[in-house]
Enzyme design. Structure first.
Site, PDB file in Angstrom:
ATOM      1  N   TYR A 142       0.827  -1.213   0.000  1.00  0.00           N
ATOM      2  CA  TYR A 142       0.000   0.000   0.000  1.00  0.00           C
ATOM      3  C   TYR A 142       0.864   1.267   0.000  1.00  0.00           C
ATOM      4  O   TYR A 142       0.422   2.315  -0.446  1.00  0.00           O
ATOM      5  CB  TYR A 142      -0.899   0.035   1.240  1.00  0.00           C
ATOM      6  CG  TYR A 142      -2.234  -0.651   1.084  1.00  0.00           C
ATOM      7  CD1 TYR A 142      -2.320  -1.955   0.600  1.00  0.00           C
ATOM      8  CD2 TYR A 142      -3.414  -0.001   1.439  1.00  0.00           C
ATOM      9  CE1 TYR A 142      -3.547  -2.588   0.485  1.00  0.00           C
ATOM     10  CE2 TYR A 142      -4.645  -0.626   1.326  1.00  0.00           C
ATOM     11  CZ  TYR A 142      -4.709  -1.920   0.847  1.00  0.00           C
ATOM     12  OH  TYR A 142      -5.926  -2.533   0.754  1.00  0.00           O
ATOM     13  N   ASP A 253     -11.970  -9.263   4.921  1.00  0.00           N
ATOM     14  CA  ASP A 253     -13.311  -9.265   4.320  1.00  0.00           C
ATOM     15  C   ASP A 253     -13.895 -10.673   4.339  1.00  0.00           C
ATOM     16  O   ASP A 253     -15.077 -10.865   4.629  1.00  0.00           O
ATOM     17  CB  ASP A 253     -13.279  -8.769   2.866  1.00  0.00           C
ATOM     18  CG  ASP A 253     -13.557  -7.267   2.752  1.00  0.00           C
ATOM     19  OD1 ASP A 253     -13.175  -6.529   3.693  1.00  0.00           O
ATOM     20  OD2 ASP A 253     -14.146  -6.845   1.746  1.00  0.00           O
TER      21      ASP A 253
END
Ligand code: IPM
Ligand code: MG
Length: 360
Positions: A142, A253
């Protein structure tokens, strides 16, 4: 009386609706626990882009730094999806995480017996699931350099991101994870891709070294592809999971969905010092924004997590979590967790039910 300065970042989509409920709940428990909250609302995400031209205005970051904790609802939406990267809501969120040095992201996924039906997996597979995903949040692919879309001399474009972890970064998230596992069922699974990636090899070596300091915690390692499979095959084998930024984004998730609805799950993002950020795992759900359909429970549970982790008010946190269990026990459901015979409520209605549950 204990006073706390709380920065509220309602953000976009369903954000403002669910934040309003969390604030009411905090206000309702303030007096009985002798607490007082000074709330300051600040702009972030798409709402900030529209108002100021940037996703994380300097004043928002300063307000957050100057508070005891930050509550964030959700950011983003199709309106801003075509903007250049520096003008996207997600860039504001990443800026907040790095600006506050929130390297540790705790994402608990615990199935509630009342919601067994809401899971897409068989009840016997998910019943009893109680997983804590510890995700590294300010490093890895990221944030690694170089990054960008570059053109070769021949004019061909190449997209580049870099997955990089230093020993220091691995050790500090590793310690958070071992400590978390210690307070749970003393089992830690470190997830990586060490069969292919050097960055994962270093990750595995450092986590293995750290384990010497935590002899009471049983450490295992798993490749991420297998971990994804095991999460949906036999999720009860996991207690605490530690992993890097991108793999943690994906696995959290999947872990969240085991519990039936991502609309139920809170998270905490913490640094070594300074205020933490508490936010639901779910997104801004622009498709249902403003329609009173959102599930405020993940937001409310994030407020409870804030009370517990940032403010040391675990009795108040317990009370909120109890109220959530009670409304579910009563059969109150927002559309995302609805099942036959239950009592349908909107976001507001769920907030009212919680307030009622708190006052008894
Ligand atoms: C999350 C989200 C963010 C992430 C996005 C919105 C940048 O998916 O918090 O998991 O990828 O970290
Ligand atoms: Mg994500």
């Amino acid at each position: 009386m204990q006073r706390y300065r709380i920065t509220l970042l309602p953000g976009d989509g369903i954000g403002p609706e669910i934040m309003a409920i969390a604030v009411e709940i905090l206000e309702a428990i303030a007096a009985p626990f002798d607490l007082s909250f000074d709330f300051t609302t600040a702009l972030m995400g798409g709402a900030a882009i529209d108002a100021t031209g940037e996703p994380l205005p300097e004043v928002t970051l300063a307000t957050c730094r100057n508070s005891d904790a930050v509550l964030l609802a959700a950011i983003g939406g199709p309106k801003w999806d075509t903007q250049p990267r520096h003008l996207r809501p997600e860039t504001g969120l990443l800026g907040l995480r790095s600006g506050l040095e929130l390297f540790a992201n705790l994402r608990p996924a615990k199935i509630l017996p009342q919601l067994l039906d809401a899971s897409s997996l068989k009840p016997e597979v998910v019943s009893g699931v109680d997983i804590m995903v510890v995700r590294e949040l300010t490093g890895g692919i990221y944030f690694g350099q170089p990054r960008g879309i570059f053109s070769s001399e021949a004019g061909e474009q190449r997209g580049v991101n870099t997955m990089v972890y230093s020993e220091t970064e691995i050790d500090r998230i590793g310690r958070v994870a071992f400590e978390a596992a210690r307070k749970r069922r003393q089992k830690l699974c470190s997830v990586d891709k060490a069969n292919v990636l050097e960055v994962s090899q270093l990750w595995r070596d450092r986590i293995t070294l750290l384990a010497q300091d935590y002899p009471d915690v049983e450490l295992s390692h798993m490749y991420v592809d297998n971990a994804a499979m095991q999460l949906v095959r036999a999720p009860k084998q996991f207690d605490t999971i530690v992993t890097g930024n991108l793999l943690g984004d994906i696995l959290s998730d999947a872990a969240a969905m085991l519990t039936g609805s991502i609309g139920m799950l809170p998270s905490a993002s913490l640094g070594a010092t300074g205020p933490g950020v508490f936010e639901p795992v779910h997104g801004s759900a622009p498709d249902i924004a403003g329609q009173d359909k959102a599930n405020p429970l993940a937001m409310v549970l994030s407020a409870a997590m804030m009370l517990r982790y940032a403010l040391g008010q675990s009795a108040a946190a317990d009370q909120i979590e109890q109220a959530v269990l009670q409304v579910l026990e009563q059969g109150d459901r927002t559309p995302d967790i609805m099942s036959a015979g239950m009592h349908p409520l909107g976001c507001r209605g769920m907030g009212n039910a919680l307030l009622k549950a708190l006052s008894v």
